[in-house]
Design a protein around this motif. Structure first.
Motif, mmCIF file in Angstrom:
data_model
loop_
_atom_site.group_PDB
_atom_site.id
_atom_site.type_symbol
_atom_site.label_atom_id
_atom_site.label_comp_id
_atom_site.label_asym_id
_atom_site.label_seq_id
_atom_site.Cartn_x
_atom_site.Cartn_y
_atom_site.Cartn_z
ATOM 1 N N ALA A 98 -14.435 -2.940 -5.975
ATOM 2 C CA ALA A 98 -12.980 -3.090 -5.996
ATOM 3 C C ALA A 98 -12.482 -3.699 -4.696
ATOM 4 C CB ALA A 98 -12.316 -1.733 -6.228
ATOM 5 N N TYR A 99 -13.056 -3.285 -3.575
ATOM 6 C CA TYR A 99 -12.679 -3.858 -2.274
ATOM 7 C C TYR A 99 -12.989 -5.349 -2.248
ATOM 8 C CZ TYR A 99 -13.146 -5.180 2.629
ATOM 9 O OH TYR A 99 -13.038 -5.845 3.828
ATOM 10 N N ILE A 101 0.771 -7.674 -4.728
ATOM 11 C CA ILE A 101 -0.506 -7.032 -5.055
ATOM 12 C C ILE A 101 -0.548 -5.691 -4.335
ATOM 13 C CG2 ILE A 101 -3.016 -7.159 -4.839
ATOM 14 C CD1 ILE A 101 -2.815 -10.177 -5.061
ATOM 15 N N SER A 102 -0.762 -4.629 -5.098
ATOM 16 C CA SER A 102 -0.858 -3.296 -4.494
ATOM 17 C C SER A 102 -2.281 -2.767 -4.613
ATOM 18 C CB SER A 102 0.108 -2.323 -5.181
ATOM 19 O OG SER A 102 -0.413 -1.900 -6.427
ATOM 20 N N THR A 103 -2.626 -1.849 -3.716
ATOM 21 C CA THR A 103 -3.945 -1.224 -3.771
ATOM 22 C C THR A 103 -3.946 0.065 -2.966
ATOM 23 O OG1 THR A 103 -6.319 -1.569 -3.354
ATOM 24 C CG2 THR A 103 -4.786 -2.460 -1.740
ATOM 25 N N HIS A 104 -4.871 0.956 -3.318
ATOM 26 C CA HIS A 104 -5.152 2.144 -2.498
ATOM 27 C C HIS A 104 -6.126 1.809 -1.370
ATOM 28 C CE1 HIS A 104 -3.055 5.222 -4.658
ATOM 29 N NE2 HIS A 104 -3.666 4.967 -5.793
ATOM 30 N N THR A 146 0.838 -1.194 0.000
ATOM 31 C CA THR A 146 0.000 0.000 0.000
ATOM 32 C C THR A 146 0.876 1.249 0.000
ATOM 33 O OG1 THR A 146 -0.163 -0.160 2.416
ATOM 34 C CG2 THR A 146 -1.984 -1.080 1.134
ATOM 35 N N THR A 168 -10.764 -7.309 -4.861
ATOM 36 C CA THR A 168 -9.346 -7.360 -4.497
ATOM 37 C C THR A 168 -9.125 -8.322 -3.340
ATOM 38 O OG1 THR A 168 -9.011 -5.077 -5.242
ATOM 39 C CG2 THR A 168 -7.356 -5.999 -3.750
ATOM 40 N N LYS A 227 -9.190 -1.014 -10.843
ATOM 41 C CA LYS A 227 -9.330 0.456 -10.819
ATOM 42 C C LYS A 227 -10.575 0.917 -11.570
ATOM 43 C CE LYS A 227 -5.180 1.045 -12.627
ATOM 44 N NZ LYS A 227 -4.442 -0.221 -12.505
ATOM 45 N N ASP A 237 -0.850 -4.457 -9.936
ATOM 46 C CA ASP A 237 -0.784 -3.087 -9.434
ATOM 47 C C ASP A 237 -2.173 -2.452 -9.491
ATOM 48 O OD1 ASP A 237 0.135 -0.645 -8.542
ATOM 49 O OD2 ASP A 237 0.904 -0.003 -10.496
ATOM 50 N N GLU A 238 -2.712 -2.116 -8.321
ATOM 51 C CA GLU A 238 -4.010 -1.438 -8.234
ATOM 52 C C GLU A 238 -5.092 -2.217 -8.967
ATOM 53 O OE1 GLU A 238 -4.577 0.967 -6.341
ATOM 54 O OE2 GLU A 238 -2.616 1.787 -5.906
ATOM 55 N N LEU A 239 -5.412 -3.387 -8.450
ATOM 56 C CA LEU A 239 -6.443 -4.215 -9.067
ATOM 57 C C LEU A 239 -7.796 -3.492 -9.125
ATOM 58 C CD1 LEU A 239 -5.884 -7.800 -7.633
ATOM 59 C CD2 LEU A 239 -5.783 -7.110 -10.031
#
Length: 429
Positions: free
Chosen positions: A348-349, A369-372, A255, A352, A341, A337-339
């Motif tokens: 998305a939550y 795996i990255s996410t905001h 993150t 992911t 979007k 990266d940022e699944l």
């Protein structure tokens, strides 16, 4: 076993591309021969999966890095000699003589340039062979390829050639028949070996100049990727980070805010994995990894207007492709990266969280795996997941990015602060 990747991954990591100034290929493309460039591209297109072969190629680059040598010719000079040697002549001496005398005669009558081209190509080759002989004599290290070049040049049939400074027509006939006729196979082997040495020198020079390290390949069953001092090879002053994944912790959940460096870190990792499977130097101090069967990334997934795909649907299709390979038993490196979007935050939550948990159950693959959406990290199973983030440090109202990986899940929520700082709402006010 073949190392599998695809066009999307190659583009995400900017691995290929002779005409892309910032491609990884061009970082190493410092060769002096066209054949060396083709060989280099072949290495990029065919990563290895045998640990012994990978480690052997690494050892070769290390040896050349210690030798600090340079090939003794310019690219233009080598191209002239290679163009000459790449054409054939008849095996019969009389036929060669008749052809040369005909070219010579026409050059005086009709200004035909074929004899001049033949003469210049032969003279360039004579010069090249002399340069290579001197080069081999200067190299003290015990290298098989340079020893092969030296043996080929020590052939007694080339003895008279070494004494030549100018060429009569008789010389042209005799040496043309020798080099392009009787010794055609030897000259072909010589050129191919010079191409290899060219790549070894070019790649090892880049490793020395950029302080790249070398990876140690382990068997596929070990399921490990351990990197110390990882950085992006295209960035001269990149911040280095350590990275470790194994079967017990096979998922890195990453993150951090926009501009904190998540994508760059993930690309650096993917590039290091790919170069390591090539047996090439990597932008790291040290790297130990078990060979994988392939590498998949999902970093810059485009929509597809021709097929009617939205960005979200294209993302789903990309994840489906990877899921098919993983569930089929492939041992992969996977970088997302940022699944998702392209959809709303709630979907998305959910997506992911579900995808990350499902993938991590396949312990023979390693994932980033990255996410905001930091709440996903709080809900993920902790048993086989490593949590890390790239911090944002606020200096007053100004964000500063350390690019230094930290353990845990980010608590940074500075989006509105940056929007206000940039005066976006005031512009619309």
């Amino acid at each position: 076993m073949t190392f599998y990747t695809d066009k999307q991954t190659l583009e995400d990591l900017n691995l290929l591309g002779k005409f892309k100034s910032n491609s990884v290929f061009n970082i190493f493309n410092k060769v002096k021969t066209a054949g060396g460039e083709r060989l280099l591209e072949g290495f990029f297109r065919q990563p290895l999966t045998d640990p012994a072969a990978i480690n052997a190629r690494c050892a070769t680059f290390k040896r050349y890095q210690q030798m600090v040598i340079q090939l003794p010719f310019t690219r233009a000079a080598f191209d002239r000699a290679e163009a000459y040697l790449d054409t054939t002549v008849p095996a019969n001496y009389l036929l060669v003589a008749a052809s040369v005398w005909r070219k010579k005669a026409l050059s005086g009558i009709t200004r035909d340039q074929r004899y001049e081209e033949l003469y210049n190509g032969l003279l360039a080759t004579v010069t090249l062979l002399a340069q290579l002989s001197a080069f081999c004599a200067q190299v003290k290290e015990d290298d098989e390829d340079i020893k092969l070049i030296s043996r080929l040049l020590s052939d007694n049939r080339l003895r008279d050639l070494k004494q030549v400074s100018t060429l009569t027509v008789t010389d042209v006939i005799r040496f043309d028949h020798l080099l392009r006729g009787k010794m055609r196979r030897e000259m072909s082997v010589l050129l191919a070996t010079v191409h290899k040495v060219d790549v070894y020198i070019a790649v090892s020079d880049v490793a020395r100049e950029r302080a790249f390290g070398y990876a140690e390949a382990r068997p596929v069953q070990e399921h490990i990727a351990d990197i110390k001092g990882l950085r992006h090879p295209a960035l001269r002053d990149a911040v280095a980070n350590d990275m470790h994944l194994d079967a017990g912790n096979n998922l890195l959940f990453l993150t951090g805010a926009n501009m904190a460096g998540k994508s760059t870190f993930m690309k650096a990792y993917g590039i290091a994995i790919y170069l390591a499977h090539m047996g090439f130097p990597v932008a790291a101090e040290r790297m130990v990894f078990s060979v994988r069967e392939g590498l998949y990334t999902s970093i810059n997934v485009p929509d597809n207007l021709q097929m009617g795909y939205s960005h979200f649907y294209a993302e789903v299709q990309r994840v489906k492709t990877v899921a098919s390979a993983v569930s089929g038993g492939a041992k992969l490196i996977v970088i997302f990266d940022e699944l998702f979007k392209g959809t709303n935050v709630k979907d998305a939550y959910d997506a992911t969280l579900a995808v990350a948990a499902a993938f991590s159950a396949y312990r023979s693959c390693l994932y980033i795996i990255s996410t905001h959406i930091i709440e996903v990290g709080e809900a993920l199973p902790k048993v086989n997941t490593r949590f890390a983030y790239l911090p944002t440090v606020m200096e007053g109202a100004v964000p500063r990015y350390t690019y230094r990986l930290a353990e845990g899940i980010t608590a940074d929520r500075h989006g509105m602060m940056i929007i206000e700082q940039e005066g976006l709402l005031a512009l619309l006010g």
